[in-house]
Design a protein around this motif. Structure first.
Motif, short mmCIF file in Angstrom:
data_model
loop_
_atom_site.label_atom_id
_atom_site.label_comp_id
_atom_site.label_asym_id
_atom_site.label_seq_id
_atom_site.Cartn_x
_atom_site.Cartn_y
_atom_site.Cartn_z
N THR A 172 31.30 32.90 39.45
CA THR A 172 31.16 31.44 39.48
C THR A 172 29.72 31.03 39.23
OG1 THR A 172 30.89 31.53 41.89
CG2 THR A 172 33.11 31.13 41.04
N ASP A 173 28.83 32.00 39.08
CA ASP A 173 27.42 31.75 38.80
C ASP A 173 26.98 32.70 37.70
OD1 ASP A 173 24.69 31.51 38.69
OD2 ASP A 173 24.36 31.63 40.85
N PRO A 174 26.64 32.19 36.52
CA PRO A 174 26.28 33.07 35.40
C PRO A 174 25.04 33.91 35.66
CG PRO A 174 25.81 30.77 34.88
CD PRO A 174 26.60 30.76 36.14
N ASP A 175 24.24 33.52 36.66
CA ASP A 175 23.01 34.26 36.96
C ASP A 175 23.19 35.28 38.09
OD1 ASP A 175 21.55 32.79 35.05
OD2 ASP A 175 21.25 31.16 36.49
N ALA A 176 24.40 35.35 38.67
CA ALA A 176 24.66 36.26 39.78
C ALA A 176 25.60 37.38 39.35
CB ALA A 176 25.25 35.49 40.96
N THR A 177 25.60 38.47 40.11
CA THR A 177 26.49 39.59 39.84
C THR A 177 27.93 39.20 40.18
OG1 THR A 177 24.74 41.16 40.37
CG2 THR A 177 27.00 42.00 40.38
N PRO A 178 28.89 39.44 39.30
CA PRO A 178 30.29 39.07 39.59
C PRO A 178 30.81 39.81 40.82
CG PRO A 178 29.99 39.58 37.26
CD PRO A 178 28.73 40.00 37.94
N MET A 179 31.75 39.19 41.54
CA MET A 179 32.43 39.85 42.65
C MET A 179 33.60 40.63 42.07
SD MET A 179 34.39 38.22 45.96
CE MET A 179 32.86 37.69 46.75
N THR A 180 33.64 41.92 42.33
CA THR A 180 34.70 42.78 41.79
C THR A 180 35.53 43.35 42.93
OG1 THR A 180 33.33 43.38 39.88
CG2 THR A 180 35.19 44.82 40.39
N LEU A 181 36.85 43.19 42.81
CA LEU A 181 37.78 43.67 43.83
C LEU A 181 38.81 44.58 43.20
CD1 LEU A 181 38.47 40.26 45.65
CD2 LEU A 181 37.04 42.13 46.51
N PRO A 182 39.26 45.61 43.92
CA PRO A 182 40.33 46.46 43.40
C PRO A 182 41.65 45.71 43.40
CG PRO A 182 39.79 47.10 45.64
CD PRO A 182 38.76 46.09 45.24
N ARG A 183 42.47 45.91 42.42
CA ARG A 183 43.78 45.26 42.39
C ARG A 183 44.69 45.83 43.47
NH1 ARG A 183 46.34 45.46 36.68
NH2 ARG A 183 47.91 44.23 37.80
N GLU A 184 44.56 47.12 43.72
CA GLU A 184 45.39 47.75 44.74
C GLU A 184 45.03 47.21 46.13
OE1 GLU A 184 46.67 52.23 46.34
OE2 GLU A 184 45.24 51.99 44.70
N GLY A 185 46.02 46.74 46.85
CA GLY A 185 45.81 46.23 48.20
C GLY A 185 45.50 44.75 48.26
N HIS A 186 45.18 44.14 47.12
CA HIS A 186 44.89 42.71 47.07
C HIS A 186 45.99 41.99 46.28
CE1 HIS A 186 40.88 44.34 47.98
NE2 HIS A 186 40.59 43.15 48.49
#
Length: 284
Positions: A248-262
């Protein structure tokens, strides 16, 4: 003036300038290996390419000598020469592409080093109907292809609903810049599934393994047009077989989540409805 021999014939580099479009003489550039890298042409020259005949004023090359990118026009915009002046010189070209025979005005056409078509960068205001794995979509700015001719990415001309691994999302980037059409806001993977969406009109909700939920929505910023207004910042959602990333912020590191369990699911998000009487001048 010195003629340069290429796979595409003899080319005459630019060696004169004028007071309007070409206010300076651009240099011929070479790769470190010595091969031709780019050449501005003295006059517009028709080049035979795998996609068809394309008029060129500037050409760049891969190290193997194959065309990298071809520009039909190469005028320099200034107070003396505007984009409208340049646009008046632009003519539609007929191209054989992976999506069929098309006729459209282009800023540039790009090729892979094996000569297959890589991307089309459309002239501002031009649109093109593109058959995609998500159905036909009207594109602006650009369209890119894989080496084997599949649609890799495109820039939707209007907010467009597409199926993703999280459900229907509305793809559209009001901040898209038409520098080239190589990488666009709506992307597909090798299987034809949506692997990236840029959106201002979708909320992504995540249910974590412990049961708590978190909603990702496009953020806002001070409008570039008025300090009294807020405009929406496009949110980028990227899907792989194993992960989902949200930025949501082009200057920040993206939040990455595993698909498994979510669990991920998308729904419409219309932030402008919170204040429907304020006109958004700069974005959707």
């Amino acid at each position: 003036m010195q003629t340069i021999s290429t796979q595409y014939g003899e080319l005459i580099p630019q060696h004169t300038s004028d007071d309007l479009r070409k206010r300076e003489i651009l240099p011929v550039e070479y790769h470190g290996s010595g091969g031709l890298k780019s050449v501005p042409l003295e006059t517009q020259t028709v080049i035979a390419t795998p996609a068809g005949e394309i008029p060129a004023e500037l050409i760049s090359f891969h190290e193997n000598g194959a065309i990298n990118r071809i520009f039909p026009l190469n005028g320099k915009l200034s107070g003396y020469w505007s984009q409208d002046d340049e646009a008046a010189l632009s003519k539609p070209v007929t191209l054989t592409t992976p999506i069929g025979l098309i006729r459209v005005k282009v800023l540039s056409v790009s090729f892979y080093d094996d000569r297959s078509l890589r991307s089309l960068t459309l002239w501002p205001g031009e649109t093109l109907s593109v058959p995609t794995p998500a159905g036909p979509i009207e594109a602006r700015i650009g369209v890119s292809f894989t080496r084997d001719g599949k649609v890799r990415s495109l820039e939707p001309a209007k907010p467009t609903s597409v199926p993703t691994r999280a459900g229907e999302m509305t793809a559209y980037d009001p901040d898209a810049v038409g520098v080239n059409g190589d990488a666009n806001s709506l992307m597909f993977d090798e299987e034809g599934k949506v692997c990236r969406v840029i959106t201002t009109l979708t909320k992504l909700t995540v249910i974590h393994p412990d049961g708590h939920t978190h909603c990702h929505v496009p953020e806002t910023r001070e409008s570039l047009c008025s300090e009294a207004e807020q405009e929406v910042v496009p949110m980028t959602v990227t899907f792989t077989k194993d992960t989902v990333s949200v930025s949501t912020d082009p200057d920040a590191t993206p939040m990455t989540l595993p698909r498994e369990g979510h669990v991920f699911f998308a729904e419409s998000h219309l932030p402008q409805l919170a204040n429907p009487f304020v006109e958004l001048h700069c974005s959707v």
